[in-house]
Design an enzyme around this catalytic site. Structure first.
Site, PDB file in Angstrom:
ATOM      1  N   TYR A  14      -1.355   2.203   2.579  1.00  0.00           N
ATOM      2  CA  TYR A  14      -0.294   2.567   2.500  1.00  0.00           C
ATOM      3  C   TYR A  14       0.022   1.591   1.576  1.00  0.00           C
ATOM      4  O   TYR A  14       0.495   2.300  -0.134  1.00  0.00           O
ATOM      5  CB  TYR A  14       0.752   2.574   3.260  1.00  0.00           C
ATOM      6  CG  TYR A  14       2.141   2.401   3.326  1.00  0.00           C
ATOM      7  CD1 TYR A  14       2.439   4.113   2.630  1.00  0.00           C
ATOM      8  CD2 TYR A  14       3.036   1.465   2.767  1.00  0.00           C
ATOM      9  CE1 TYR A  14       3.781   3.430   1.897  1.00  0.00           C
ATOM     10  CE2 TYR A  14       4.170   1.817   1.923  1.00  0.00           C
ATOM     11  CZ  TYR A  14       4.591   2.896   1.423  1.00  0.00           C
ATOM     12  OH  TYR A  14       5.786   3.111   0.679  1.00  0.00           O
ATOM     13  N   GLU A  43       7.423  -3.865  -0.200  1.00  0.00           N
ATOM     14  CA  GLU A  43       6.173  -2.905   0.574  1.00  0.00           C
ATOM     15  C   GLU A  43       6.192  -2.876   1.333  1.00  0.00           C
ATOM     16  O   GLU A  43       6.461  -2.288   2.949  1.00  0.00           O
ATOM     17  CB  GLU A  43       5.549  -2.218  -0.442  1.00  0.00           C
ATOM     18  CG  GLU A  43       5.831  -1.309  -1.157  1.00  0.00           C
ATOM     19  CD  GLU A  43       7.042  -0.341  -1.033  1.00  0.00           C
ATOM     20  OE1 GLU A  43       6.482   0.117   0.336  1.00  0.00           O
ATOM     21  OE2 GLU A  43       7.174   0.668  -1.430  1.00  0.00           O
ATOM     22  N   ASP A  61       4.486   7.217   3.976  1.00  0.00           N
ATOM     23  CA  ASP A  61       4.726   6.573   4.436  1.00  0.00           C
ATOM     24  C   ASP A  61       5.566   7.860   5.450  1.00  0.00           C
ATOM     25  O   ASP A  61       5.573   9.164   5.052  1.00  0.00           O
ATOM     26  CB  ASP A  61       5.749   5.382   4.074  1.00  0.00           C
ATOM     27  CG  ASP A  61       6.807   5.801   3.653  1.00  0.00           C
ATOM     28  OD1 ASP A  61       7.470   7.420   3.629  1.00  0.00           O
ATOM     29  OD2 ASP A  61       7.744   5.444   3.413  1.00  0.00           O
TER      30      ASP A  61
END
Ligand code: SF4
Length: 349
Positions: A129, A46, A147
């Site tokens: 996030y 990520e 996102d």
């Protein structure tokens, strides 16, 4: 009547059949069979994917996990090795945050990631996030993972007319209304996959989309015009000079100050980067040593917030307070300096 449940069923069924096969991912079938992802691999992927595409990030991910298979291995790695391995992924502050986070997990959590969104959020350098994504994908927490891809899908699904960036809170709220306790990790990844492979920015493949029947932008026509955007500001342009000082087979490098752009990275010596172009006299006056400097070209490089033109000056000689490196060992340099060194040394490498 279209309900959230209808949309979820359609997208999750599509994901069951079309999920991308990614090296950090536990696919839907394995997940249904009880296999769980390694939080370290989910987190690493990520962080890498926040700044680049899957094809670009994949070799970096494989390199990192082969070299540092666990969070403890990464936490124990020397800064310079991790920074060099990160070169080419950009945003070096992320590499520093990566290390800070790995060391906090190793030192404060016994090498085990916290398994809640709030716990993940408390780690250094781990933003909202990433905490939501790791919480959902690694721990099946019903977080709201939003996102740019998800913003695009949601803006089209609901034909949101507010332009970005003002639309962000609204898009987040709408995305959150689609989250349920069931299969949160699969749901987050299904939305990501749809955005990456079908609901693409310029040319959405609506004919292959499982949500066509529910999509307001598709029904209205021209779905590619969503998300709406405010007029783009012109990206500023900066100018600098890079000095390519050689000594036989070696080239002079410096380490950039820890703070600021490319902080702590090995680099070519450069002038300041400013809005006006450098005159030849100014470029010579800013050189790191007295030498017979010759102008050998220029390169342009795009950073996120500005474009940089570097004039290239080259000389053979000695320099003080520089780090001599062999010309063939430049691969760990940040892209802008690698590009400048290659252009400046052309025909000599
Ligand atoms: Fe995106 Fe088209 Fe699917 Fe709507 S129908 S979500 S615009 S791919």
């Amino acid at each position: 009547m279209v309900t959230v449940e209808t949309i979820r069923r359609a997208l999750l069924s599509w994901y069951d059949a079309h999920a991308r096969n990614l090296p950090w991912r536990v696919g839907p079938a394995a997940h249904a069979a009880g296999v769980r992802g390694d939080p370290y691999r989910v987190w690493l992927s990520e962080v890498m994917l926040q700044q680049t595409t899957v094809p670009h990030a994949t070799p970096y991910f494989l390199k990192f996990t082969a070299r540092w298979p666990t969070i403890g291995d990464l936490a124990a790695a020397p800064d310079a090795e991790v920074m060099a391995a990160w070169a080419g992924l950009g945003y070096y502050a992320r590499a520093r945050n990566l290390l800070a986070c790995a060391r906090a997990v190793a030192a404060d959590h016994g090498g085990v990631f916290p398994d809640t969104e709030a716990g993940l959020r408390s780690l250094p350098g781990l933003g909202p996030y990433t905490a939501a994504a790791v919480g959902a994908i690694a721990f099946d927490r019903p977080t709201n993972v939003v996102d740019g891809n998800v913003e695009r899908v949601v803006s089209r699904l609901f034909a949101v007319e507010t332009p970005l960036p003002a639309a962000k809170p609204e898009l987040k709220r709408l995305a959150g209304e689609l989250v349920r306790d069931a299969r949160p990790g699969d749901w987050a990844q299904a939305l990501m996959d749809l955005g990456a492979t079908v609901c693409r920015p310029k040319a959405p493949l609506c004919e292959r989309c499982p949500l066509t029947a529910h999509c307001a932008a598709f029904a209205a026509g021209a779905p590619e015009t969503y998300p709406r955007k405010t007029a783009k500001a012109v990206r500023p342009h900066r100018h600098g000079v890079a000095y390519i000082l050689t000594r036989g087979d070696e080239i002079a490098l410096v380490r950039r100050p820890p703070d600021g752009l490319l902080g702590g990275m090995l680099a070519l010596p450069t002038s300041d980067w400013r809005s006006e172009a450098w005159t030849p006299d100014e470029a010579l006056a800013a050189a790191p040593s007295d030498a017979d400097w010759r102008h050998v070209g220029e390169v342009e490089h795009g950073f996120t917030h500005f474009t940089l033109t570097l004039q290239l000056l080259r000389a053979e000689g000695d320099g003080r307070e520089v780090i001599w490196s062999r010309r063939r060992d430049l691969d760990g340099l940040p892209s802008v300096f690698l590009k400048a060194a290659r252009a400046g040394l052309a025909n000599l490498l």
